[in-house]
Design an enzyme around this catalytic site. Structure first.
Site, short mmCIF file in Angstrom:
data_model
loop_
_atom_site.label_atom_id
_atom_site.label_comp_id
_atom_site.label_asym_id
_atom_site.label_seq_id
_atom_site.Cartn_x
_atom_site.Cartn_y
_atom_site.Cartn_z
N TYR A 202 0.85 -1.19 0.00
CA TYR A 202 0.00 0.00 0.00
C TYR A 202 0.88 1.25 0.00
CZ TYR A 202 -3.42 3.52 1.41
OH TYR A 202 -4.21 4.63 1.46
N LYS A 237 -12.79 11.68 -10.03
CA LYS A 237 -11.88 12.78 -10.34
C LYS A 237 -12.64 14.10 -10.32
CE LYS A 237 -9.11 9.59 -13.07
NZ LYS A 237 -9.03 8.90 -14.38
N ARG A 291 -10.24 2.49 -23.20
CA ARG A 291 -11.30 3.33 -23.77
C ARG A 291 -10.81 4.77 -23.73
NH1 ARG A 291 -12.43 5.83 -19.19
NH2 ARG A 291 -12.36 4.58 -17.27
N1 MV4 Z 1 -0.78 -0.41 -4.08
C1 MV4 Z 1 -1.59 0.66 -4.03
N2 MV4 Z 1 -1.34 1.63 -3.09
C2 MV4 Z 1 -2.15 2.71 -3.03
C3 MV4 Z 1 -3.25 2.84 -3.89
C4 MV4 Z 1 -4.14 3.91 -3.86
C5 MV4 Z 1 -5.20 3.91 -4.74
C6 MV4 Z 1 -6.13 5.03 -4.63
C7 MV4 Z 1 -6.89 5.16 -3.50
C8 MV4 Z 1 -7.75 6.25 -3.36
C9 MV4 Z 1 -7.85 7.17 -4.35
C10 MV4 Z 1 -7.09 7.03 -5.50
C11 MV4 Z 1 -7.16 7.97 -6.51
C12 MV4 Z 1 -6.40 7.83 -7.64
C13 MV4 Z 1 -5.55 6.75 -7.79
C14 MV4 Z 1 -5.45 5.77 -6.81
C15 MV4 Z 1 -6.22 5.94 -5.67
C16 MV4 Z 1 -5.34 2.88 -5.71
N3 MV4 Z 1 -6.35 2.84 -6.62
C17 MV4 Z 1 -7.65 3.40 -6.49
C18 MV4 Z 1 -8.42 3.03 -7.72
C19 MV4 Z 1 -7.49 2.30 -8.57
N4 MV4 Z 1 -7.12 3.13 -9.70
C20 MV4 Z 1 -6.29 1.97 -7.76
N5 MV4 Z 1 -4.47 1.87 -5.75
C21 MV4 Z 1 -3.45 1.81 -4.85
N6 MV4 Z 1 -2.62 0.76 -4.91
#
Ligand code: MV4
Length: 447
Positions: A202, A237, A291
């Site tokens: 994470y 977003k 997409r």
């Molecule tokens: N290993 C790891 N660590 C932190 C992360 C945090 C997020 C995340 C968590 C919360 C909001 C977000 C906004 C944009 C991009 C990612 C996030 C995330 N996401 C959220 C949706 C998907 N795109 C993947 N993956 C994560 N993976």
């Protein structure tokens, strides 16, 4: 080149696709639900077909109705737009089986990237950096405990069929693993009918950086730079910008070229976006969207290239016609997603538009299907306009954005414009100093 394209979508993106078709001399077929009969893209299209009642399941997700509309109007191709059936591999297959061209990637690539485990495996094999964690699905709690020990806490448990934040659970230590693992699998089963999960380290304070890609069916693939989509709330977003204030030229070229080479290596055709987390100067691939994206606009503003036109061109089998060296970046662009929602509570606010004035001027683009007297239906997502500005510098862009938000009048409903005004006035935003948690912390939703 296609003579007639059916646009299997609604709202601002349907109008966006209609505009590209119109400029290419392609006739358009609009399909709409009973709730969208007076929508702008329906008025402007050459033909329109009502495909069902208001509910998306019976209209915009109704594959037989959409294919029938394509047949009776004699469409050559179908553009799925964004959301709805745009990443539905079965739809892509059925479109082709019925003799139409699906304006998008192959069903195989939709399937590969739709499963986040096979997506990671595919790009890892091409040398793209991914988040450390399991190298496949994690079928048992014992396996999860082993991965947790090897990866180191905190870890994230993610649904293979998920994406966009659905079905993710954090385990900050071994004691939290069992509950997080079981909850993640249960939610994945309920949401996607597939309870496969995988595990990643994470990342605590990343930015969300995505790379715009375009491939033709002759093995060529280029990138159009990055978009910073970190300003988000509950995976929605709110504001996006290009280029990212966090990247320098070397980082931009590194990740852009790597992403384009990866897409070319798998023979990717069409537009696509690779999503990365960016933390401490390192990129980590998380997903690929097969997409067009809502925020494709800011990439168009800094490159001057119409991505929907390119998407349609490559769908006809035409080669790109240019290489990476021909793509130039000019200035800075920011997009505000304007939703018909209360700016603090985010409660949806459908209803009749009573007074409408869109801002204009140099470097101002408003992608919206709104008009005075239009009634925003309550059945669909709340995005009603994208306010996109361009400036030669980020500062000029911010000044222009401030002025255009102030000028934009959307009467009769609540909108998120006041939230946008507040965000761009924050020193952290002005300094480009934000990560994916910043907005929720600003709004007091997180510590
Ligand atoms: N290993 C790891 N660590 C932190 C992360 C945090 C997020 C995340 C968590 C919360 C909001 C977000 C906004 C944009 C991009 C990612 C996030 C995330 N996401 C959220 C949706 C998907 N795109 C993947 N993956 C994560 N993976």
């Amino acid at each position: 080149m296609f003579e007639k394209v059916l646009i299997a979508n609604r709202g601002e993106i349907a109008l966006r696709i209609h505009r590209a078709c119109r400029e290419m001399g392609i006739q358009t077929v609009a399909v709409h639900s009973t709730a969208d009969a007076d929508a702008m893209h329906v008025r402007l299209a050459d033909e329109s077909v009502c495909i069902g009642p208001a509910s998306a399941r019976e209209s915009y997700l109704n594959i037989p109705a959409i294919l029938s509309a394509a047949s009776i109007t004699g469409a050559d191709a179908i553009h799925p737009g964004i959301g709805f059936l745009s990443e539905n591999a079965q739809f892509a297959e059925m479109v082709e089986e019925h003799g139409f061209t699906f304006i998008g990637p192959t069903a195989e690539h939709i399937r590969i990237m739709g499963d986040k485990v096979t997506a990671k495996k595919t790009v890892m094999e091409q040398g793209l950096p991914v988040v450390p964690g399991s190298d496949g699905p994690v079928p048992t709690l014992e396996e999860a405990e082993k991965i947790g020990r090897e990866t180191g806490y905190p870890i994230l448990i993610k649904a293979a069929a998920g994406g966009g934040g659905k079905g993710m659970k954090v385990a900050r230590n071994p004691d939290q693993l069992k509950e997080a693992y079981q909850l993640a699998r249960g939610e994945a089963r309920a949401a996607f009918g597939n309870d496969e999960v995988y595990i990643e380290k994470y990342l605590g304070k990343p930015r969300h950086i995505e790379i715009q890609l375009l491939g033709d069916e002759h093995g060529n693939c280029v990138h159009f730079g990055e978009r910073d989509c970190s300003v988000q709330r509950r995976h929605q977003k709110v504001i996006e910008e290009a280029p990212s204030p966090a990247l320098n030229a070397e980082q931009r070229a590194f990740i852009g070229d790597l992403a384009a080479r990866t897409a070319a290596a798998i023979g990717y055709r069409g537009v696509g976006t690779m999503e990365f987390l960016f933390e401490d100067g390192q990129f980590y691939f998380i997903e690929m969207n097969t997409r067009l994206q809502v925020e494709h606009t800011i990439t168009e503003m800094i490159t001057g290239i119409d991505l929907v036109r390119e998407q349609i061109r490559v769908a006809t089998g035409a080669p790109l016609g240019y290489g990476q060296a021909d793509i130039r970046f000019q200035g800075h662009s920011i997009e505000c997603r304007v939703n018909a929602e209360h700016p603090e509570t985010f409660i949806p606010s459908p209803g009749k538009i009573d007074g409408y004035h869109a801002p204009g001027g140099l470097g101002v683009r408003v992608d919206s299907a709104l008009y005075d007297g239009y009634r925003i239906p309550p059945h669909y997502d709340s995005l009603i306009a994208k306010l996109v500005v361009h400036g030669t510098t980020r500062n000029e862009c911010l000044m222009r954005l401030r002025r255009t938000i102030e000028e934009y009048v959307i009467g009769g409903v609540d909108t998120t414009l006041p939230l946008h005004q507040r965000i761009i006035a924050q020193q952290a935003f002005i300094d480009g100093n934000y990560d994916i948690h910043w907005l929720e912390q600003l709004m007091g939703m997180k510590k």
